[in-house]
Design a protein around this motif. Structure first.
Motif, short mmCIF file in Angstrom:
data_model
loop_
_atom_site.label_atom_id
_atom_site.label_comp_id
_atom_site.label_asym_id
_atom_site.label_seq_id
_atom_site.Cartn_x
_atom_site.Cartn_y
_atom_site.Cartn_z
N ASN A 144 -26.94 26.78 66.90
CA ASN A 144 -26.33 27.01 68.21
C ASN A 144 -27.02 28.17 68.95
O ASN A 144 -27.09 28.19 70.18
N ILE B 126 -17.60 26.67 65.81
CA ILE B 126 -18.94 26.06 65.85
C ILE B 126 -19.29 25.49 64.47
O ILE B 126 -19.78 24.37 64.34
N GLY C 173 -24.91 18.76 66.00
CA GLY C 173 -24.87 20.22 66.01
C GLY C 173 -26.28 20.81 66.01
O GLY C 173 -26.46 21.96 65.59
N SER C 174 -27.28 20.01 66.40
CA SER C 174 -28.69 20.42 66.42
C SER C 174 -29.21 20.89 65.07
O SER C 174 -30.06 21.78 64.98
N ASN D 118 -24.13 27.95 63.33
CA ASN D 118 -24.23 29.11 64.24
C ASN D 118 -25.69 29.45 64.51
O ASN D 118 -26.03 29.84 65.63
#
Ligand SMILES: Cc1cc2nc3c(=O)[nH]c(=O)nc-3n(C[C@H](O)[C@H](O)[C@H](O)COP(=O)(O)OP(=O)(O)OC[C@H]3O[C@@H](n4cnc5c(N)ncnc54)[C@H](O)[C@@H]3O)c2cc1C
Length: 402
Positions: free
Chosen positions: A350, A23, A97-98, A347
């Motif tokens: 996510n 990630i 990846g937001s 992370n």
């Protein structure tokens, strides 16, 4: 951040591991990863990091064409580009990846009024660029980008200003007011970076004045609290009490602090008590207490945890969970610097938390001091290098297996 409602009820955060390198490095091609590997390997050498800055400055002074090399290596890793337009690719990559972007015009050390005006215009451009673009949730500026260090030092030391200096200070305040007003109109929060303790008081005063004016509904202006200073936890609490009494929302960026060696040296040279905590443990304790304090006052404080410290990030996620505060509460942001601690940023995002990274930009030559600081912070002595390099190696191994 701009919406101060605490009624949002999104799903709870998913399981979170900061070790998930898949990630963390999803947005990095194999070439990017290899470049990062060599970069961190090189700057892990304390010798190279020591001799790098004087050699680079000398080479640039005598006109050696090393700018393209810097731009393709260390600049490319830690900066978005030389202009706002050049940052577009980075903004888009992070957003996949937001993770949000915080455009940080990183030109430092100017002394001239026309440069301060130009920097002010550029910061206004970052606010304009962020307007209506959810990929850029926050903006930032440094007061020494829009005013003279020596002037702030004189005010901090409570020396009387000459008539010319009063006019100069008014110009600085006008620039800050313009930036904060523009952030307010655009509904884009703006953070004010913290700097050396001997110029910080007028910055704090200015930030407080701006918060009083613009933070009535939501945290638009955020001041920075350096928790390596032994007086800053107390200041945070005092400012929160003031905000509560005067009915505005406190905006706070929590950091440990970037100028420890300089602070200690100056205090020792000039014979006053260092403003820095006596140990790393004391700084960590104050930082984590500040996080807890903000969480306990979440309706009255909008805050950004600006840190690469895994324990502090973990503490904040645990607290959100424990107090049943939604993981993407608008008053809570995690923030890291571009090119560092992607294992935390991606992370966390996510798992549903608000995350944004500083994306420094500016002409290569002008951002060199920033790049040298990043290199120094990433030597084996400073400790961050080991973390970054190990994660990159872990991801390289994982990719080789798949
Ligand atoms: C998004 C973001 C914004 C930032 N904005 C600012 C800013 O406006 N102003 C600013 O000054 N810095 C700023 N920083 C830098 C920050 O202050 C830290 O220098 C850096 O992030 C390292 O601290 P850490 O919390 O990430 O983690 P760690 O690696 O856990 O902590 C290292 C820090 O701990 C402190 N420390 C280390 N050793 C000791 C010791 N012996 N005694 C006491 N304290 C010690 C120092 O502050 C050191 O930088 C920012 C960082 C980020 C990620």
């Amino acid at each position: 951040m701009a919406n101060s409602s605490s009624q949002v009820q999104p799903p709870k955060a998913k399981n979170l591991s900061f070790e998930n390198t898949e990630i963390a490095f999803k947005g990095m091609s194999q070439t990017d990863l290899n470049r990062a590997y060599w970069l961190f390997k090189m700057i892990s050498s304390n010798f190279l990091t020591k001799i790098g800055p004087p050699i680079t400055n000398f080479a640039l002074r005598i006109g050696l064409p090393i700018q393209p090399i810097i731009k393709a290596t260390i600049f490319r890793h830690f900066c978005g580009g030389e202009t706002i337009e050049e940052c577009e690719q980075t903004i888009e990559n992070l957003s996949k990846g937001s993770v949000g972007s915080i455009l940080d015009y990183s030109v430092e050390g100017a002394e001239e009024e026309d440069v301060f005006d130009e920097t002010c215009r550029e910061i206004l451009n970052t606010i304009q660029r962020a307007t209506g673009d959810s990929r850029i949730p926050l903006t930032v500026f440094k007061v020494t980008g829009i005013g003279r260090f020596g002037l702030l030092e004189k005010i901090s030391a409570k020396y009387a200003l000459s008539a010319d200096e009063e006019t100069e200070f008014n110009r600085l305040k006008n620039r800050a007011a313009q930036i904060c007003q523009s952030a307010f109109k655009a509904n884009v929060p703006v953070m004010i970076d913290a700097e050396e303790s001997w110029i910080q008081q007028p910055i704090d005063d200015l930030a407080m004045e701006m918060m009083r004016k613009y933070n009535r509904e939501s945290p638009i202006v955020l001041n920075t609290y350096q928790l390596y200073r032994h007086d800053k936890l107390q200041d945070l609490k005092a400012d929160a009490a003031k905000a509560k009494a005067e009915n505005f929302i406190l905006g706070a960026k929590l950091v440990r602090g970037a100028y420890m060696e300089k602070e200690r040296k100056r205090a020792a040279d000039m014979g006053y008590i260092s403003p820095i905590n006596s140990s790393k443990e004391a700084t960590d304790k104050d930082y984590n207490e500040a996080v807890l304090f903000c969480i306990n006052n979440i309706d009255q404080i909008g805050f950004v945890a600006g840190t690469h410290n895994e324990n502090s990030c973990r503490l904040l996620t645990d607290l959100l969970n424990e107090k049943e505060i939604s993981s993407n509460h608008p008053h809570v942001y995690f923030s890291q610097l571009l090119g560092m601690s992607d294992n935390l940023s991606f992370n966390l995002s996510n798992a549903g938390y608000n995350v944004a990274k500083y994306v420094p930009y500016g002409p290569v030559k002008a951002v060199l001091p920033y790049l040298f600081r990043r290199a120094q912070e990433n030597t084996s002595i400073a400790g961050q290098m080991g973390r970054e390099l190990n994660l990159i190696i872990k991801e390289q191994k994982r990719r080789r297996k798949n």
